[in-house]
Design a protein around this motif. Structure first.
Motif, PDB file in Angstrom:
ATOM      1  N   ALA A 153      -3.874 -10.626  -0.307  1.00  0.00           N
ATOM      2  CA  ALA A 153      -4.532  -9.929   0.808  1.00  0.00           C
ATOM      3  C   ALA A 153      -4.124  -8.458   0.838  1.00  0.00           C
ATOM      4  CB  ALA A 153      -4.198 -10.604   2.129  1.00  0.00           C
ATOM      5  N   ALA A 154      -2.857  -8.176   0.578  1.00  0.00           N
ATOM      6  CA  ALA A 154      -2.380  -6.790   0.565  1.00  0.00           C
ATOM      7  C   ALA A 154      -3.050  -5.996  -0.552  1.00  0.00           C
ATOM      8  CB  ALA A 154      -0.864  -6.754   0.413  1.00  0.00           C
ATOM      9  N   LEU A 155      -3.226  -6.621  -1.715  1.00  0.00           N
ATOM     10  CA  LEU A 155      -3.919  -5.947  -2.822  1.00  0.00           C
ATOM     11  C   LEU A 155      -5.371  -5.654  -2.458  1.00  0.00           C
ATOM     12  CD1 LEU A 155      -2.435  -8.041  -5.744  1.00  0.00           C
ATOM     13  CD2 LEU A 155      -2.107  -5.583  -5.408  1.00  0.00           C
ATOM     14  N   GLU A 156      -6.019  -6.597  -1.813  1.00  0.00           N
ATOM     15  CA  GLU A 156      -7.410  -6.394  -1.390  1.00  0.00           C
ATOM     16  C   GLU A 156      -7.512  -5.276  -0.350  1.00  0.00           C
ATOM     17  OE1 GLU A 156      -8.744 -10.286  -0.224  1.00  0.00           O
ATOM     18  OE2 GLU A 156      -8.989 -10.912  -2.313  1.00  0.00           O
ATOM     19  N   GLU A 157      -6.564  -5.230   0.578  1.00  0.00           N
ATOM     20  CA  GLU A 157      -6.554  -4.166   1.584  1.00  0.00           C
ATOM     21  C   GLU A 157      -6.375  -2.801   0.925  1.00  0.00           C
ATOM     22  OE1 GLU A 157      -3.703  -4.938   4.689  1.00  0.00           O
ATOM     23  OE2 GLU A 157      -4.457  -6.978   4.947  1.00  0.00           O
ATOM     24  N   HIS A 158      -5.538  -2.748  -0.091  1.00  0.00           N
ATOM     25  CA  HIS A 158      -5.328  -1.489  -0.805  1.00  0.00           C
ATOM     26  C   HIS A 158      -6.602  -1.052  -1.517  1.00  0.00           C
ATOM     27  CE1 HIS A 158      -3.857   1.226  -3.998  1.00  0.00           C
ATOM     28  NE2 HIS A 158      -3.040   1.630  -3.040  1.00  0.00           N
ATOM     29  N   LEU A 159      -7.312  -1.996  -2.102  1.00  0.00           N
ATOM     30  CA  LEU A 159      -8.573  -1.672  -2.764  1.00  0.00           C
ATOM     31  C   LEU A 159      -9.575  -1.095  -1.771  1.00  0.00           C
ATOM     32  CD1 LEU A 159     -10.487  -1.679  -5.187  1.00  0.00           C
ATOM     33  CD2 LEU A 159     -11.011  -4.070  -4.640  1.00  0.00           C
ATOM     34  N   VAL A 160      -9.704  -1.733  -0.629  1.00  0.00           N
ATOM     35  CA  VAL A 160     -10.638  -1.252   0.397  1.00  0.00           C
ATOM     36  C   VAL A 160     -10.225   0.143   0.873  1.00  0.00           C
ATOM     37  CG1 VAL A 160     -11.444  -1.642   2.765  1.00  0.00           C
ATOM     38  CG2 VAL A 160     -11.360  -3.539   1.143  1.00  0.00           C
ATOM     39  N   ALA A 161      -8.947   0.333   1.133  1.00  0.00           N
ATOM     40  CA  ALA A 161      -8.468   1.645   1.598  1.00  0.00           C
ATOM     41  C   ALA A 161      -8.677   2.711   0.534  1.00  0.00           C
ATOM     42  CB  ALA A 161      -6.991   1.561   1.984  1.00  0.00           C
ATOM     43  N   SER A 162      -8.442   2.371  -0.715  1.00  0.00           N
ATOM     44  CA  SER A 162      -8.620   3.339  -1.807  1.00  0.00           C
ATOM     45  C   SER A 162     -10.081   3.710  -1.979  1.00  0.00           C
ATOM     46  CB  SER A 162      -8.084   2.762  -3.122  1.00  0.00           C
ATOM     47  OG  SER A 162      -6.695   2.548  -3.032  1.00  0.00           O
ATOM     48  N   ALA A 163     -10.945   2.735  -1.864  1.00  0.00           N
ATOM     49  CA  ALA A 163     -12.380   2.986  -2.035  1.00  0.00           C
ATOM     50  C   ALA A 163     -12.947   3.853  -0.916  1.00  0.00           C
ATOM     51  CB  ALA A 163     -13.138   1.665  -2.106  1.00  0.00           C
ATOM     52  N   SER A 164     -12.315   3.804   0.254  1.00  0.00           N
ATOM     53  CA  SER A 164     -12.814   4.596   1.385  1.00  0.00           C
ATOM     54  C   SER A 164     -11.873   5.748   1.727  1.00  0.00           C
ATOM     55  CB  SER A 164     -13.014   3.696   2.604  1.00  0.00           C
ATOM     56  OG  SER A 164     -11.802   3.099   2.995  1.00  0.00           O
ATOM     57  N   ARG A 165     -11.089   6.171   0.767  1.00  0.00           N
ATOM     58  CA  ARG A 165     -10.121   7.268   0.959  1.00  0.00           C
ATOM     59  C   ARG A 165     -10.826   8.511   1.489  1.00  0.00           C
ATOM     60  NH1 ARG A 165      -5.232   8.872  -1.779  1.00  0.00           N
ATOM     61  NH2 ARG A 165      -5.356   6.929  -2.937  1.00  0.00           N
ATOM     62  N   ARG A 166     -10.211   9.126   2.508  1.00  0.00           N
ATOM     63  CA  ARG A 166     -10.786  10.327   3.103  1.00  0.00           C
ATOM     64  C   ARG A 166     -10.116  11.606   2.627  1.00  0.00           C
ATOM     65  NH1 ARG A 166     -10.424   6.580   7.625  1.00  0.00           N
ATOM     66  NH2 ARG A 166      -8.315   7.379   7.759  1.00  0.00           N
ATOM     67  N   SER A 167      -8.903  11.487   2.074  1.00  0.00           N
ATOM     68  CA  SER A 167      -8.185  12.654   1.577  1.00  0.00           C
ATOM     69  C   SER A 167      -7.105  12.192   0.611  1.00  0.00           C
ATOM     70  CB  SER A 167      -7.552  13.437   2.736  1.00  0.00           C
ATOM     71  OG  SER A 167      -6.537  12.673   3.345  1.00  0.00           O
ATOM     72  N   ASP A 168      -6.470  13.148  -0.054  1.00  0.00           N
ATOM     73  CA  ASP A 168      -5.424  12.795  -1.013  1.00  0.00           C
ATOM     74  C   ASP A 168      -4.239  12.091  -0.348  1.00  0.00           C
ATOM     75  OD1 ASP A 168      -6.818  13.771  -3.156  1.00  0.00           O
ATOM     76  OD2 ASP A 168      -5.764  15.696  -3.214  1.00  0.00           O
ATOM     77  N   ASP A 169      -3.993  12.395   0.910  1.00  0.00           N
ATOM     78  CA  ASP A 169      -2.871  11.770   1.608  1.00  0.00           C
ATOM     79  C   ASP A 169      -3.350  10.911   2.778  1.00  0.00           C
ATOM     80  OD1 ASP A 169      -3.692  13.936   3.092  1.00  0.00           O
ATOM     81  OD2 ASP A 169      -1.681  14.645   3.551  1.00  0.00           O
ATOM     82  N   ASP A 170      -4.371  10.113   2.527  1.00  0.00           N
ATOM     83  CA  ASP A 170      -4.954   9.240   3.541  1.00  0.00           C
ATOM     84  C   ASP A 170      -3.894   8.234   4.020  1.00  0.00           C
ATOM     85  OD1 ASP A 170      -6.361   7.201   4.906  1.00  0.00           O
ATOM     86  OD2 ASP A 170      -8.197   7.726   3.839  1.00  0.00           O
ATOM     87  N   PRO A 171      -3.604   8.213   5.314  1.00  0.00           N
ATOM     88  CA  PRO A 171      -2.574   7.304   5.814  1.00  0.00           C
ATOM     89  C   PRO A 171      -2.917   5.822   5.626  1.00  0.00           C
ATOM     90  CG  PRO A 171      -3.611   8.502   7.621  1.00  0.00           C
ATOM     91  CD  PRO A 171      -4.150   9.069   6.356  1.00  0.00           C
ATOM     92  N   ALA A 172      -4.195   5.483   5.587  1.00  0.00           N
ATOM     93  CA  ALA A 172      -4.585   4.085   5.376  1.00  0.00           C
ATOM     94  C   ALA A 172      -4.205   3.626   3.966  1.00  0.00           C
ATOM     95  CB  ALA A 172      -6.080   3.909   5.611  1.00  0.00           C
ATOM     96  N   VAL A 173      -4.368   4.516   2.989  1.00  0.00           N
ATOM     97  CA  VAL A 173      -4.002   4.177   1.610  1.00  0.00           C
ATOM     98  C   VAL A 173      -2.487   4.061   1.498  1.00  0.00           C
ATOM     99  CG1 VAL A 173      -4.095   4.921  -0.800  1.00  0.00           C
ATOM    100  CG2 VAL A 173      -6.077   5.265   0.680  1.00  0.00           C
ATOM    101  N   GLU A 174      -1.777   4.967   2.127  1.00  0.00           N
ATOM    102  CA  GLU A 174      -0.318   4.910   2.084  1.00  0.00           C
ATOM    103  C   GLU A 174       0.196   3.631   2.737  1.00  0.00           C
ATOM    104  OE1 GLU A 174       3.610   7.405   3.507  1.00  0.00           O
ATOM    105  OE2 GLU A 174       1.667   8.397   3.545  1.00  0.00           O
ATOM    106  N   ALA A 175      -0.372   3.259   3.878  1.00  0.00           N
ATOM    107  CA  ALA A 175       0.049   2.032   4.551  1.00  0.00           C
ATOM    108  C   ALA A 175      -0.249   0.810   3.693  1.00  0.00           C
ATOM    109  CB  ALA A 175      -0.650   1.912   5.904  1.00  0.00           C
ATOM    110  N   ALA A 176      -1.399   0.806   3.039  1.00  0.00           N
ATOM    111  CA  ALA A 176      -1.760  -0.316   2.169  1.00  0.00           C
ATOM    112  C   ALA A 176      -0.826  -0.381   0.959  1.00  0.00           C
ATOM    113  CB  ALA A 176      -3.216  -0.191   1.730  1.00  0.00           C
ATOM    114  N   TYR A 177      -0.442   0.771   0.441  1.00  0.00           N
ATOM    115  CA  TYR A 177       0.497   0.854  -0.689  1.00  0.00           C
ATOM    116  C   TYR A 177       1.821   0.178  -0.326  1.00  0.00           C
ATOM    117  CZ  TYR A 177       3.700   3.192  -3.980  1.00  0.00           C
ATOM    118  OH  TYR A 177       4.654   3.466  -4.933  1.00  0.00           O
ATOM    119  N   PHE A 178       2.352   0.538   0.837  1.00  0.00           N
ATOM    120  CA  PHE A 178       3.616  -0.049   1.272  1.00  0.00           C
ATOM    121  C   PHE A 178       3.446  -1.521   1.642  1.00  0.00           C
ATOM    122  CE2 PHE A 178       4.671   4.486   1.917  1.00  0.00           C
ATOM    123  CZ  PHE A 178       5.747   4.529   1.042  1.00  0.00           C
ATOM    124  N   GLY A 179       2.251  -1.897   2.079  1.00  0.00           N
ATOM    125  CA  GLY A 179       1.969  -3.307   2.352  1.00  0.00           C
ATOM    126  C   GLY A 179       2.069  -4.148   1.093  1.00  0.00           C
TER     127      GLY A 179
END
Length: 90
Positions: free
Chosen positions: A14-40
């Motif tokens: 589930a964490a890998l899937e969340e990271h994929l979704v966050a990466s695909a919808s990245r809004r900037s190079d330091d998107d907090p959603a991608v960072e949170a998914a990375y740590f997840g």
């Protein structure tokens, strides 16, 4: 109390899937959603690795990268300089 490895694996997936979704919808190079998914992913991986080891005595063939290894890289460079190899640059 240890966690069932199947539950931990499901959380990792589930964490890998969340990271994929966050990466695909990245809004900037330091998107907090991608960072949170990375740590997840990192957290879920550690839980799964521990659950797998506790249940079956099995290690994973993967390790997490430690992003705070700046000092280790410098140590490796120092070792290269003192190793007496070719092109010492002296």
């Amino acid at each position: 109390m240890s966690i069932d490895p199947r539950v931990a694996l499901s959380s990792l997936t589930a964490a890998l899937e969340e990271h994929l979704v966050a990466s695909a919808s990245r809004r900037s190079d330091d998107d907090p959603a991608v960072e949170a998914a990375y740590f997840g992913i990192a957290d879920a991986f550690e839980v799964y690795a521990e659950a797998l080891y506790d249940a079956y005595g099995e290690d994973l063939p993967l390790d997490l990268l430690d992003t705070d290894d700046g000092d280790e890289d410098e140590d490796d460079e120092d070792d290269d300089d003192t190793g007496g190899g070719e092109g010492g640059g002296r």
